[in-house]
Design a protein around this motif. Sequence first.
Motif, mmCIF file in Angstrom:
data_model
loop_
_atom_site.group_PDB
_atom_site.id
_atom_site.type_symbol
_atom_site.label_atom_id
_atom_site.label_comp_id
_atom_site.label_asym_id
_atom_site.label_seq_id
_atom_site.Cartn_x
_atom_site.Cartn_y
_atom_site.Cartn_z
ATOM 1 N N VAL A 1 4.476 8.341 -3.283
ATOM 2 C CA VAL A 1 5.758 7.644 -3.375
ATOM 3 C C VAL A 1 6.197 7.527 -4.825
ATOM 4 O O VAL A 1 7.373 7.740 -5.145
ATOM 5 C CB VAL A 1 5.664 6.248 -2.703
ATOM 6 C CG1 VAL A 1 6.933 5.460 -2.905
ATOM 7 C CG2 VAL A 1 5.354 6.403 -1.238
ATOM 8 N N ILE A 2 5.269 7.214 -5.706
ATOM 9 C CA ILE A 2 5.609 7.088 -7.121
ATOM 10 C C ILE A 2 6.014 8.443 -7.676
ATOM 11 O O ILE A 2 7.001 8.552 -8.417
ATOM 12 C CB ILE A 2 4.437 6.466 -7.900
ATOM 13 C CG1 ILE A 2 4.238 5.020 -7.427
ATOM 14 C CG2 ILE A 2 4.676 6.519 -9.396
ATOM 15 C CD1 ILE A 2 3.006 4.341 -7.949
ATOM 16 N N ASP A 3 5.286 9.497 -7.333
ATOM 17 C CA ASP A 3 5.653 10.847 -7.777
ATOM 18 C C ASP A 3 7.032 11.231 -7.276
ATOM 19 O O ASP A 3 7.834 11.819 -8.009
ATOM 20 C CB ASP A 3 4.630 11.875 -7.291
ATOM 21 C CG ASP A 3 3.269 11.716 -7.958
ATOM 22 O OD1 ASP A 3 3.216 11.047 -9.011
ATOM 23 O OD2 ASP A 3 2.285 12.247 -7.421
ATOM 24 N N LEU A 4 7.316 10.885 -6.027
ATOM 25 C CA LEU A 4 8.623 11.192 -5.460
ATOM 26 C C LEU A 4 9.726 10.437 -6.191
ATOM 27 O O LEU A 4 10.781 11.000 -6.502
ATOM 28 C CB LEU A 4 8.647 10.857 -3.973
ATOM 29 C CG LEU A 4 9.958 11.117 -3.240
ATOM 30 C CD1 LEU A 4 10.314 12.598 -3.287
ATOM 31 C CD2 LEU A 4 9.865 10.643 -1.803
ATOM 32 N N ALA A 5 9.483 9.166 -6.491
ATOM 33 C CA ALA A 5 10.480 8.368 -7.208
ATOM 34 C C ALA A 5 10.751 8.954 -8.597
ATOM 35 O O ALA A 5 11.905 9.062 -9.017
ATOM 36 C CB ALA A 5 10.009 6.922 -7.329
ATOM 37 N N VAL A 6 9.698 9.346 -9.286
ATOM 38 C CA VAL A 6 9.870 9.957 -10.604
ATOM 39 C C VAL A 6 10.659 11.258 -10.475
ATOM 40 O O VAL A 6 11.570 11.535 -11.263
ATOM 41 C CB VAL A 6 8.500 10.206 -11.274
ATOM 42 C CG1 VAL A 6 8.640 11.078 -12.520
ATOM 43 C CG2 VAL A 6 7.844 8.885 -11.632
ATOM 44 N N GLY A 7 10.347 12.054 -9.453
ATOM 45 C CA GLY A 7 11.066 13.311 -9.234
ATOM 46 C C GLY A 7 12.544 13.089 -8.957
ATOM 47 O O GLY A 7 13.399 13.820 -9.464
ATOM 48 N N VAL A 8 12.861 12.068 -8.168
ATOM 49 C CA VAL A 8 14.266 11.780 -7.861
ATOM 50 C C VAL A 8 15.012 11.344 -9.114
ATOM 51 O O VAL A 8 16.139 11.786 -9.369
ATOM 52 C CB VAL A 8 14.359 10.708 -6.750
ATOM 53 C CG1 VAL A 8 15.766 10.164 -6.625
ATOM 54 C CG2 VAL A 8 13.895 11.284 -5.427
ATOM 55 N N GLU B 1 0.828 -1.211 0.000
ATOM 56 C CA GLU B 1 0.000 0.000 0.000
ATOM 57 C C GLU B 1 0.859 1.256 0.000
ATOM 58 O O GLU B 1 0.555 2.234 -0.678
ATOM 59 C CB GLU B 1 -0.928 -0.002 1.208
ATOM 60 C CG GLU B 1 -2.038 -1.016 1.131
ATOM 61 C CD GLU B 1 -2.859 -1.081 2.406
ATOM 62 O OE1 GLU B 1 -2.663 -0.228 3.307
ATOM 63 O OE2 GLU B 1 -3.694 -1.998 2.504
ATOM 64 N N PHE B 2 1.946 1.219 0.759
ATOM 65 C CA PHE B 2 2.854 2.358 0.828
ATOM 66 C C PHE B 2 3.497 2.631 -0.530
ATOM 67 O O PHE B 2 3.558 3.766 -0.987
ATOM 68 C CB PHE B 2 3.930 2.090 1.882
ATOM 69 C CG PHE B 2 5.027 3.120 1.910
ATOM 70 C CD1 PHE B 2 4.804 4.369 2.452
ATOM 71 C CD2 PHE B 2 6.278 2.837 1.386
ATOM 72 C CE1 PHE B 2 5.811 5.319 2.486
ATOM 73 C CE2 PHE B 2 7.281 3.773 1.411
ATOM 74 C CZ PHE B 2 7.054 5.021 1.960
ATOM 75 N N ILE B 3 3.971 1.578 -1.172
ATOM 76 C CA ILE B 3 4.640 1.730 -2.475
ATOM 77 C C ILE B 3 3.664 2.197 -3.544
ATOM 78 O O ILE B 3 4.012 3.009 -4.402
ATOM 79 C CB ILE B 3 5.311 0.394 -2.885
ATOM 80 C CG1 ILE B 3 6.479 0.095 -1.968
ATOM 81 C CG2 ILE B 3 5.759 0.420 -4.336
ATOM 82 C CD1 ILE B 3 7.594 1.101 -2.017
ATOM 83 N N LEU B 4 2.452 1.694 -3.510
ATOM 84 C CA LEU B 4 1.495 2.036 -4.551
ATOM 85 C C LEU B 4 0.779 3.358 -4.298
ATOM 86 O O LEU B 4 -0.015 3.785 -5.126
ATOM 87 C CB LEU B 4 0.474 0.903 -4.707
ATOM 88 C CG LEU B 4 1.063 -0.413 -5.223
ATOM 89 C CD1 LEU B 4 -0.019 -1.473 -5.307
ATOM 90 C CD2 LEU B 4 1.726 -0.218 -6.564
ATOM 91 N N ARG B 5 1.047 3.987 -3.190
ATOM 92 C CA ARG B 5 0.476 5.299 -2.916
ATOM 93 C C ARG B 5 1.039 6.285 -3.934
ATOM 94 O O ARG B 5 2.201 6.237 -4.292
ATOM 95 C CB ARG B 5 0.842 5.736 -1.497
ATOM 96 C CG ARG B 5 -0.010 6.881 -1.007
ATOM 97 C CD ARG B 5 0.306 7.263 0.402
ATOM 98 N NE ARG B 5 0.259 6.108 1.297
ATOM 99 C CZ ARG B 5 0.832 6.083 2.483
ATOM 100 N NH1 ARG B 5 1.510 7.126 2.905
ATOM 101 N NH2 ARG B 5 0.743 5.034 3.245
#
Length: 130
Positions: free
Chosen positions: A14-21, A7-11
Amino acid sequence: MFKEFKEFILRGNVIDLAVGVIIGAAFGDVVKSLVNDVIMPPIGLLIKGINFKDLKLVIGGETNNPVTFNYGNFLQNVLTFLIIAAAVFLMVKLVNMLYKKKAAEESAAGKPSAEEVLLTQIRDLLKERN
């Protein structure tokens, strides 16, 4: 625990943050190349061909283990940071400008025209009479 992690990963955050990084890392590489390959060579030429990465202060003489302060590399990294910070600032400023423009258009679209206000007042007066 696995369910909570999923649930945490699919929130979305988190995905937006990963793309931003990932985009930020790629952007950082582009800016570093801009600084190292485009900006610093002319600056080095202006100061008589000195390569900033080679600027250092050696303490302890020419012994087996001299201590060096690589201030040229530090200066280059500071310049890289300033350019990245300026580029990010301009990107944020552009995005904020677009959001303000969109918000202004939405608020302008939400306000009734002068004709609509007048018709509403006439309707309300007619309701009061009846």
